[in-house]
Scaffold this motif. Structure first.
Motif, PDB file in Angstrom:
ATOM      1  N   ARG A  77     109.843  -3.338 -54.180  1.00 54.91           N
ATOM      2  CA  ARG A  77     110.779  -4.466 -54.240  1.00 54.91           C
ATOM      3  C   ARG A  77     111.976  -4.318 -53.306  1.00 54.91           C
ATOM      4  NH1 ARG A  77     111.168  -1.503 -58.835  1.00 54.91           N
ATOM      5  NH2 ARG A  77     113.213  -0.780 -59.606  1.00 54.91           N
ATOM      6  N   HIS A  78     112.285  -3.092 -52.868  1.00 57.73           N
ATOM      7  CA  HIS A  78     113.482  -2.893 -52.045  1.00 57.73           C
ATOM      8  C   HIS A  78     113.161  -2.651 -50.570  1.00 57.73           C
ATOM      9  CE1 HIS A  78     115.823  -2.979 -55.632  1.00 57.73           C
ATOM     10  NE2 HIS A  78     115.330  -1.845 -56.116  1.00 57.73           N
ATOM     11  N   GLU A  79     111.937  -2.930 -50.138  1.00 58.94           N
ATOM     12  CA  GLU A  79     111.581  -2.685 -48.742  1.00 58.94           C
ATOM     13  C   GLU A  79     110.634  -3.770 -48.230  1.00 58.94           C
ATOM     14  OE1 GLU A  79     108.922   0.591 -47.852  1.00 58.94           O
ATOM     15  OE2 GLU A  79     108.401   0.766 -49.980  1.00 58.94           O
ATOM     16  N   PRO A  80     110.614  -3.972 -46.909  1.00 54.23           N
ATOM     17  CA  PRO A  80     109.643  -4.918 -46.343  1.00 54.23           C
ATOM     18  C   PRO A  80     108.233  -4.360 -46.480  1.00 54.23           C
ATOM     19  CG  PRO A  80     110.844  -3.785 -44.598  1.00 54.23           C
ATOM     20  CD  PRO A  80     111.497  -3.399 -45.882  1.00 54.23           C
ATOM     21  N   VAL A  81     107.271  -5.251 -46.653  1.00 56.67           N
ATOM     22  CA  VAL A  81     105.904  -4.824 -46.945  1.00 56.67           C
ATOM     23  C   VAL A  81     104.896  -5.563 -46.064  1.00 56.67           C
ATOM     24  CG1 VAL A  81     104.107  -4.774 -48.727  1.00 56.67           C
ATOM     25  CG2 VAL A  81     106.467  -4.273 -49.336  1.00 56.67           C
ATOM     26  N   LEU A  82     103.912  -4.806 -45.569  1.00 54.23           N
ATOM     27  CA  LEU A  82     102.739  -5.413 -44.952  1.00 54.23           C
ATOM     28  C   LEU A  82     101.703  -5.644 -46.047  1.00 54.23           C
ATOM     29  CD1 LEU A  82     102.154  -3.264 -41.721  1.00 54.23           C
ATOM     30  CD2 LEU A  82     103.382  -5.433 -41.922  1.00 54.23           C
ATOM     31  N   LEU A  83     101.162  -6.840 -46.133  1.00 53.81           N
ATOM     32  CA  LEU A  83     100.077  -7.140 -47.064  1.00 53.81           C
ATOM     33  C   LEU A  83      98.822  -7.397 -46.237  1.00 53.81           C
ATOM     34  CD1 LEU A  83     102.087  -9.446 -49.448  1.00 53.81           C
ATOM     35  CD2 LEU A  83     101.112  -7.224 -50.056  1.00 53.81           C
ATOM     36  N   LEU A  84      97.889  -6.488 -46.333  1.00 52.14           N
ATOM     37  CA  LEU A  84      96.668  -6.561 -45.538  1.00 52.14           C
ATOM     38  C   LEU A  84      95.503  -6.905 -46.451  1.00 52.14           C
ATOM     39  CD1 LEU A  84      98.377  -3.664 -44.806  1.00 52.14           C
ATOM     40  CD2 LEU A  84      96.974  -3.935 -42.768  1.00 52.14           C
ATOM     41  N   TRP A  85      94.748  -7.929 -46.047  1.00 56.42           N
ATOM     42  CA  TRP A  85      93.558  -8.262 -46.841  1.00 56.42           C
ATOM     43  C   TRP A  85      92.420  -8.697 -45.953  1.00 56.42           C
ATOM     44  CZ3 TRP A  85      97.963 -11.271 -48.953  1.00 56.42           C
ATOM     45  CH2 TRP A  85      98.156 -12.518 -48.324  1.00 56.42           C
ATOM     46  N   ASP A  86      91.214  -8.565 -46.507  1.00 58.18           N
ATOM     47  CA  ASP A  86      90.020  -8.879 -45.729  1.00 58.18           C
ATOM     48  C   ASP A  86      88.835  -9.033 -46.675  1.00 58.18           C
ATOM     49  OD1 ASP A  86      88.480  -9.389 -43.507  1.00 58.18           O
ATOM     50  OD2 ASP A  86      88.289  -7.294 -42.888  1.00 58.18           O
ATOM     51  N   THR A 119      82.896  -9.520 -51.281  1.00 55.14           N
ATOM     52  CA  THR A 119      84.105  -8.969 -51.904  1.00 55.14           C
ATOM     53  C   THR A 119      85.347  -9.421 -51.141  1.00 55.14           C
ATOM     54  OG1 THR A 119      84.163  -6.943 -50.560  1.00 55.14           O
ATOM     55  CG2 THR A 119      82.842  -6.884 -52.576  1.00 55.14           C
ATOM     56  N   PHE A 120      86.485  -9.245 -51.785  1.00 58.35           N
ATOM     57  CA  PHE A 120      87.772  -9.493 -51.145  1.00 58.35           C
ATOM     58  C   PHE A 120      88.709  -8.388 -51.596  1.00 58.35           C
ATOM     59  CE2 PHE A 120      92.089 -11.296 -51.228  1.00 58.35           C
ATOM     60  CZ  PHE A 120      92.216 -11.635 -49.885  1.00 58.35           C
ATOM     61  N   ALA A 121      89.344  -7.700 -50.632  1.00 61.28           N
ATOM     62  CA  ALA A 121      90.217  -6.568 -50.959  1.00 61.28           C
ATOM     63  C   ALA A 121      91.582  -6.750 -50.317  1.00 61.28           C
ATOM     64  CB  ALA A 121      89.579  -5.261 -50.488  1.00 61.28           C
ATOM     65  N   ALA A 122      92.612  -6.209 -50.972  1.00 64.87           N
ATOM     66  CA  ALA A 122      93.980  -6.288 -50.454  1.00 64.87           C
ATOM     67  C   ALA A 122      94.707  -4.978 -50.723  1.00 64.87           C
ATOM     68  CB  ALA A 122      94.734  -7.449 -51.101  1.00 64.87           C
ATOM     69  N   ILE A 123      95.574  -4.587 -49.778  1.00 63.89           N
ATOM     70  CA  ILE A 123      96.411  -3.412 -49.959  1.00 63.89           C
ATOM     71  C   ILE A 123      97.835  -3.740 -49.514  1.00 63.89           C
ATOM     72  CG2 ILE A 123      94.516  -1.786 -49.595  1.00 63.89           C
ATOM     73  CD1 ILE A 123      95.629  -1.241 -46.815  1.00 63.89           C
ATOM     74  N   ALA A 124      98.790  -2.976 -50.024  1.00 57.67           N
ATOM     75  CA  ALA A 124     100.195  -3.120 -49.624  1.00 57.67           C
ATOM     76  C   ALA A 124     100.619  -1.859 -48.889  1.00 57.67           C
ATOM     77  CB  ALA A 124     101.074  -3.341 -50.853  1.00 57.67           C
ATOM     78  N   TYR A 125     101.455  -2.045 -47.857  1.00 59.60           N
ATOM     79  CA  TYR A 125     101.969  -0.906 -47.089  1.00 59.60           C
ATOM     80  C   TYR A 125     103.472  -1.069 -46.912  1.00 59.60           C
ATOM     81  CZ  TYR A 125     102.694   2.396 -43.253  1.00 59.60           C
ATOM     82  OH  TYR A 125     103.157   3.430 -42.484  1.00 59.60           O
ATOM     83  N   GLY A 126     104.239  -0.137 -47.477  1.00 59.02           N
ATOM     84  CA  GLY A 126     105.692  -0.187 -47.369  1.00 59.02           C
ATOM     85  C   GLY A 126     106.163   0.304 -46.012  1.00 59.02           C
ATOM     86  N   LEU A 127     106.936  -0.520 -45.302  1.00 56.63           N
ATOM     87  CA  LEU A 127     107.347  -0.177 -43.947  1.00 56.63           C
ATOM     88  C   LEU A 127     108.416   0.908 -43.899  1.00 56.63           C
ATOM     89  CD1 LEU A 127     107.394  -3.710 -42.285  1.00 56.63           C
ATOM     90  CD2 LEU A 127     105.746  -1.876 -41.927  1.00 56.63           C
ATOM     91  N   GLU A 128     109.132   1.110 -44.998  1.00 56.13           N
ATOM     92  CA  GLU A 128     110.159   2.158 -45.013  1.00 56.13           C
ATOM     93  C   GLU A 128     109.631   3.455 -45.634  1.00 56.13           C
ATOM     94  OE1 GLU A 128     113.497   0.416 -46.979  1.00 56.13           O
ATOM     95  OE2 GLU A 128     113.943  -0.968 -45.327  1.00 56.13           O
ATOM     96  N   THR A 129     108.954   3.344 -46.756  1.00 57.65           N
ATOM     97  CA  THR A 129     108.427   4.548 -47.422  1.00 57.65           C
ATOM     98  C   THR A 129     107.085   4.978 -46.832  1.00 57.65           C
ATOM     99  OG1 THR A 129     107.306   3.192 -49.088  1.00 57.65           O
ATOM    100  CG2 THR A 129     109.538   3.944 -49.599  1.00 57.65           C
ATOM    101  N   ARG A 130     106.432   4.070 -46.087  1.00 59.13           N
ATOM    102  CA  ARG A 130     105.097   4.308 -45.537  1.00 59.13           C
ATOM    103  C   ARG A 130     104.080   4.599 -46.639  1.00 59.13           C
ATOM    104  NH1 ARG A 130     105.858   7.525 -39.740  1.00 59.13           N
ATOM    105  NH2 ARG A 130     107.349   6.042 -38.876  1.00 59.13           N
ATOM    106  N   ASP A 170     111.166  -8.832 -46.467  1.00 62.26           N
ATOM    107  CA  ASP A 170     110.054  -9.440 -45.734  1.00 62.26           C
ATOM    108  C   ASP A 170     108.704  -9.081 -46.346  1.00 62.26           C
ATOM    109  OD1 ASP A 170     111.540 -10.777 -43.861  1.00 62.26           O
ATOM    110  OD2 ASP A 170     111.551  -9.125 -42.423  1.00 62.26           O
ATOM    111  N   ARG A 171     107.854 -10.079 -46.421  1.00 59.70           N
ATOM    112  CA  ARG A 171     106.463  -9.903 -46.827  1.00 59.70           C
ATOM    113  C   ARG A 171     105.602 -10.420 -45.682  1.00 59.70           C
ATOM    114  NH1 ARG A 171     108.707  -6.813 -49.587  1.00 59.70           N
ATOM    115  NH2 ARG A 171     108.725  -6.721 -51.880  1.00 59.70           N
ATOM    116  N   ILE A 172     104.933  -9.511 -44.994  1.00 65.77           N
ATOM    117  CA  ILE A 172     104.214  -9.840 -43.760  1.00 65.77           C
ATOM    118  C   ILE A 172     102.715  -9.751 -44.008  1.00 65.77           C
ATOM    119  CG2 ILE A 172     103.897  -9.232 -41.331  1.00 65.77           C
ATOM    120  CD1 ILE A 172     106.687  -7.809 -41.558  1.00 65.77           C
TER     121      ILE A 172
END
Length: 202
Positions: A77-86, A119-130, A170-172
């Protein structure tokens, strides 16, 4: 790790889930037969496998996925996040009587016709904490009576991710060419209110 599912699973079901998780770690496999063998002890692997199968049948996977994603969103909640799905596929080439097994593209074999489940999968990646965290891996069938379209299945999963989009950070969204669709882009920007949309060339 399973405390977040209190109230969504019974005590015996939670114990079985913990056992299965341990079996996956020790056996390096998600197949129930392998997990049953690893955890066997004095019990025959077949009995373990049958017990795990019954336990899985009692779990409301949609509710558990939503709870997992809601808890995951708090970690970012306190950092920008990449949301990757495919999208993807789970192949069951020899299945003949498995419920709702269907024709689907085999992505590991040159996108040839296959047999199994999309299938459909999604992951989150924190840009500050990695930090990287899987959010969901949704399996569905095109022959299920409730099936409408792959996009509707995807929207169901994206709806579960609503807690991620309540943050001011940011949610990218990151997608590949398989997501090249104007209605999807507009949905990500207008409905999900993501900060940016990134299309990766692969």
């Amino acid at each position: 790790a399973f405390q977040k599912f209190d109230g969504l699973m019974t005590g015996p079901c939670l114990r079985n889930a913990r056992e299965m998780t341990l079996g996956m770690l020790l056996g390096e496999s998600s197949h129930l037969s392998t997990i049953g063998s690893v955890i066997a002890g004095e019990v025959t692997p077949r009995k373990n496998t049958e017990r795990y199968s019954r336990a899985l049948g009692t779990i409301d996977t949609a509710l558990c996925a939503k709870q997992h994603i809601a808890c995951a969103s708090l970690q970012f909640r306190h950092e920008p996040v990449l949301l990757l799905w495919d999208g993807g596929d789970y192949q069951k080439p020899h299945a003949r009587v498995m419920k709702n097994v269907c024709q689907c593209v085999d992505g590991s074999n040159g996108h040839t016709p296959g047999r199994g489940f999309p299938t459909f999968a999604a992951i989150a990646y924190g840009l500050e904490t990695r930090k990287q965290l899987p959010l969901c891996h949704h399996l569905y069938s095109t022959v299920d009576p409730d099936f409408r379209s792959p996009w509707k299945e995807q929207q169901t999963c994206l709806g579960w991710m609503a807690p991620f989009f309540t943050s001011s950070r940011d949610r990218i969204v990151v997608t590949d060419r398989g997501e090249d669709d104007e209605k999807k882009f507009l949905y990500y920007m207008r409905e999900l209110r993501c900060s940016f949309l990134t299309r990766v060339n692969t």
